[in-house]
Design a protein around this motif. Structure first.
Motif, short mmCIF file in Angstrom:
data_model
loop_
_atom_site.label_atom_id
_atom_site.label_comp_id
_atom_site.label_asym_id
_atom_site.label_seq_id
_atom_site.Cartn_x
_atom_site.Cartn_y
_atom_site.Cartn_z
N ALA A 9 0.98 -1.30 -0.20
CA ALA A 9 0.05 0.07 -0.01
C ALA A 9 0.84 1.33 -0.03
O ALA A 9 2.01 1.30 0.63
CB ALA A 9 -0.96 0.02 1.32
N ILE A 10 0.32 2.27 -0.58
CA ILE A 10 0.98 3.60 -0.84
C ILE A 10 0.12 4.74 -0.23
O ILE A 10 -1.17 4.61 -0.72
CB ILE A 10 1.46 3.92 -2.00
N LEU A 11 0.61 5.41 0.70
CA LEU A 11 -0.34 6.71 0.86
C LEU A 11 0.60 7.82 1.22
O LEU A 11 1.71 7.93 1.34
CB LEU A 11 -1.10 6.50 2.28
N VAL A 12 -0.10 9.19 1.17
CA VAL A 12 0.66 10.44 1.08
C VAL A 12 -0.14 11.39 2.21
O VAL A 12 -1.27 11.41 2.29
CB VAL A 12 0.43 11.20 -0.38
N GLY A 40 -3.39 1.91 -3.76
CA GLY A 40 -3.17 3.57 -3.09
C GLY A 40 -4.34 3.75 -2.13
O GLY A 40 -5.67 3.62 -2.41
N ILE A 41 -3.97 4.24 -1.05
CA ILE A 41 -4.91 4.44 0.06
C ILE A 41 -5.13 5.93 -0.19
O ILE A 41 -4.32 6.80 0.05
CB ILE A 41 -4.11 4.17 1.21
N GLN A 42 -6.42 6.40 -0.29
CA GLN A 42 -6.82 7.66 -0.75
C GLN A 42 -6.98 8.64 0.47
O GLN A 42 -7.31 8.19 1.62
CB GLN A 42 -8.07 7.53 -1.45
N ASP A 43 -6.40 9.79 0.23
CA ASP A 43 -6.48 10.72 1.29
C ASP A 43 -5.74 10.51 2.76
O ASP A 43 -6.20 10.93 3.83
CB ASP A 43 -7.95 11.07 1.73
N GLY A 44 -4.50 10.00 2.54
CA GLY A 44 -3.86 9.61 3.65
C GLY A 44 -4.23 8.84 4.47
O GLY A 44 -4.82 8.02 4.32
N PHE A 45 -4.06 9.23 5.97
CA PHE A 45 -4.66 8.40 7.04
C PHE A 45 -6.20 8.85 7.43
O PHE A 45 -6.67 7.95 8.11
CB PHE A 45 -3.80 8.64 8.27
N LYS A 46 -6.59 9.48 6.54
CA LYS A 46 -7.93 10.06 6.93
C LYS A 46 -9.06 8.93 7.13
O LYS A 46 -9.84 9.06 8.20
CB LYS A 46 -8.57 11.15 5.81
N TRP A 47 -9.21 7.96 6.33
CA TRP A 47 -10.16 6.95 6.42
C TRP A 47 -9.78 5.71 7.25
O TRP A 47 -10.47 5.21 8.00
CB TRP A 47 -10.72 6.59 4.80
N ILE A 48 -8.49 5.20 6.97
CA ILE A 48 -8.20 3.99 7.48
C ILE A 48 -7.80 4.27 9.02
O ILE A 48 -8.15 3.01 9.89
CB ILE A 48 -6.82 3.26 6.95
N MET A 49 -7.68 5.25 9.42
CA MET A 49 -7.52 5.64 10.97
C MET A 49 -8.84 5.37 11.69
O MET A 49 -8.74 5.37 12.81
CB MET A 49 -6.68 6.86 11.20
N ARG A 50 -9.78 5.59 11.00
CA ARG A 50 -11.25 5.48 11.36
C ARG A 50 -11.80 4.13 11.14
O ARG A 50 -13.01 3.89 11.41
CB ARG A 50 -12.18 6.75 10.81
N GLY A 51 -11.00 3.28 10.50
CA GLY A 51 -11.51 1.73 10.25
C GLY A 51 -12.30 1.73 8.85
O GLY A 51 -12.98 0.71 8.70
N ASP A 52 -12.20 2.59 7.99
CA ASP A 52 -12.70 2.73 6.61
C ASP A 52 -11.96 2.26 5.66
O ASP A 52 -10.84 2.96 5.53
CB ASP A 52 -13.39 4.19 6.54
N ILE A 53 -12.13 0.98 5.23
CA ILE A 53 -11.22 0.55 4.13
C ILE A 53 -11.78 0.72 2.44
O ILE A 53 -11.15 0.02 1.98
CB ILE A 53 -10.86 -0.85 4.48
N SER A 54 -12.74 1.55 2.62
CA SER A 54 -13.33 1.55 1.17
C SER A 54 -12.75 2.37 0.09
O SER A 54 -13.07 2.62 -0.73
CB SER A 54 -14.92 1.91 1.33
N HIS A 55 -11.93 3.50 1.10
CA HIS A 55 -11.40 4.40 0.12
C HIS A 55 -9.92 4.15 -0.56
O HIS A 55 -8.72 4.59 -0.04
CB HIS A 55 -11.01 5.73 0.72
N LEU A 97 -4.18 -4.54 7.71
CA LEU A 97 -4.26 -6.09 7.72
C LEU A 97 -5.52 -6.53 7.11
O LEU A 97 -5.52 -7.56 6.50
CB LEU A 97 -4.33 -6.41 9.17
N ARG A 98 -6.89 -5.76 7.28
CA ARG A 98 -7.79 -6.13 6.61
C ARG A 98 -7.75 -6.00 5.10
O ARG A 98 -8.53 -7.03 4.40
CB ARG A 98 -9.21 -5.45 7.09
N LEU A 99 -7.01 -5.27 4.58
CA LEU A 99 -6.62 -4.79 3.30
C LEU A 99 -5.62 -5.82 2.82
O LEU A 99 -5.42 -5.71 1.47
CB LEU A 99 -6.40 -3.55 2.83
N ASN A 100 -5.19 -6.84 3.69
CA ASN A 100 -4.06 -7.68 3.34
C ASN A 100 -3.04 -6.92 2.79
O ASN A 100 -2.00 -7.64 2.08
CB ASN A 100 -4.73 -8.76 2.41
#
Length: 445
Positions: A9-12, A40-55, A97-100
């Motif tokens: 994964a890559i994030l900015v 690519g993880i969209q919008d940095g840590f914004k979504w994954i730090m809230r448990g949202d893996i759809s972005h 981890l959920r995103l493997n």
């Protein structure tokens, strides 16, 4: 064996800088050639730090093969901070981890570097992490003269803007106060000002560790304008690093009271009209001497951050992206990626984190260096030698419409009360800058 292949994964994080897409493209291609899927993880840590893996978006060789020519971020960016709460860090790791995902490449400045460091700690070997240092401020703790990516492009385009401003200033007989990005350090301001031959450049480093009054900055600018007028010039361009704001005495901070802070508790300096504040104060101060000049305040920064990278940053960032992926696939983790003398050198994040600030150590401009000394000598501003030369001082005092003693009373504190050590013409650091042999050569700048 897992039914699902492991992913990279890559994030900015942070703010934009030219070259982000070059890192994303090169890292993606290198990871895919190593047999990994890349997202690519969209919008940095914004979504994954809230448990949202759809972005998230899939990254393929076809989708990234030409993005290195373009500015901005192909996968977005944000300043969201997962280190604010342990729950955010746990969410970030569990989301990966959920995103493997078992390999993560972060791209960002000091705040994102600290986030990467903490994510790697919490992951505890389950996710390998590599960080690519990004900032147009050039203030991350890389060795020697190695630039952070994006700096060279930002300086290049900043010079093009200021070059045109200097021509306008001379044509219209006015002054410009140009405020550049640089939260802590003055690398970008000095790089632009020095290359352009701006009238003067003010950076936070020249004031050492002490806090300063706003009046001091105002008087430096007023002194420069008076000195310039005494040479028959009504125009000039002052380059000002935005980090000067954070050097202000707390008593002068009332102008910052209602300014918003970002997720990393940084004041949003770009939202403060620093140039306009200085413009009004300088004009009021000039009026005390019966002087008047047209001043235009100009902010440059957002114009530089998403620019297409120049070839230097394109090549440099592709190297960084390639080596970030290679480092992870070679089993590495927890490092800042650097290229030194053409060779890859991983720099462990735990050694680069300042235990007091919880951020990456900051690289400041060395005001004792010849690099700064050359810039200072070319500036038109009141210097110690001016107060040792009765002829020159008489010209300035006459321009201001006051006597010599009064002029000294008003402005000599700028050089007598300074804690800054500048390098003299003998190459040695002094409390005051020694007189230059060819002092009058600077009049035409």
């Amino acid at each position: 064996m897992s039914l699902f292949p492991k992913r990279t994964a890559i994030l900015v994080g942070g703010g934009p800088a030219p070259g982000i897409n070059s890192v994303i493209g090169a890292a993606t291609i290198r990871a895919i050639l190593s047999g990994s899927e890349v997202i690519g993880i969209q919008d940095g840590f914004k979504w994954i730090m809230r448990g949202d893996i759809s972005h998230v978006i899939p990254l393929t060789i076809e989708s990234v093969s030409r993005i290195h020519f373009r500015g901005g971020s192909h996968i977005g960016i944000s300043r969201d901070n997962p280190t604010k709460d342990e729950k955010f860090l746990e969410n970030t790791v569990s989301s990966l981890l959920r995103l493997n995902v078992d390999k993560l490449i972060t791209i960002g400045g000091d705040d994102t570097a600290y986030s990467a460091f903490r994510v790697e700690q919490v992951a505890n070997g389950r996710v390998r992490v590599a960080h690519v240092p990004k900032t147009i401020d050039n203030d991350l703790d890389l060795p020697g003269t190695i630039s952070t990516f994006g700096f060279q492009t930002a300086r290049h385009l900043g010079v093009e803007i200021v070059k045109n401003i200097m021509t306008d200033a001379k044509t219209t007989s006015r002054w410009y106060f140009v405020v550049t990005m640089g939260r802590k350090a003055g690398h970008l301001a000095l790089g632009i000002g020095k290359a352009c031959g701006a009238t003067l450049t003010l950076i936070p480093e020249e004031f050492g560790n002490k806090k300063i009054k706003l009046k001091r900055i105002v008087d430096i600018l007023v002194g420069a304008i008076i000195k310039r007028m005494s040479y028959g010039r009504q125009d000039g361009v002052a380059i000002l690093a935005e980090g000067l704001l954070e050097k202000l005495d707390p008593n002068d901070f009332e102008l910052l009271m209602n300014v918003e802070k970002d997720a990393h508790d940084n004041i949003r300096l770009a939202e403060i009209s620093f140039g306009e504040i200085l413009k009004r104060r300088v004009q009021d101060r000039l009026a005390e001497f019966g002087l008047k000049t047209t001043i235009v305040a100009k902010n440059i920064g957002y114009e530089l951050r998403c620019a297409d990278p120049i070839p230097f940053d394109m090549e440099y960032c592709r190297d960084l992206g390639f080596m970030a992926a290679k480092f992870l696939f070679d089993g590495g983790s927890g490092a800042l990626i650097s290229i030194q003398d053409g060779r890859f050198v991983p720099m462990m994040l735990k050694k680069k984190i300042d235990p007091k600030t919880k951020r990456m150590k900051i690289r400041m401009v060395d005001v004792k260096s010849e690099y700064y000394h050359v810039a200072y000598r070319y500036m038109i501003r009141l210097k110690a030698e001016d107060f040792d030369d009765p002829h020159e001082l008489a010209k300035y005092a006459a321009t201001a419409g006051v006597g010599l003693d009064e002029f000294r009373k008003q402005f000599e504190y700028l050089v007598d009360d300074s804690e800054v050590e500048h390098i003299g013409d003998d190459g040695i650091a002094h409390e005051k800058v020694e007189a230059a042999p060819a002092k009058k050569a600077t009049k035409g700048h």
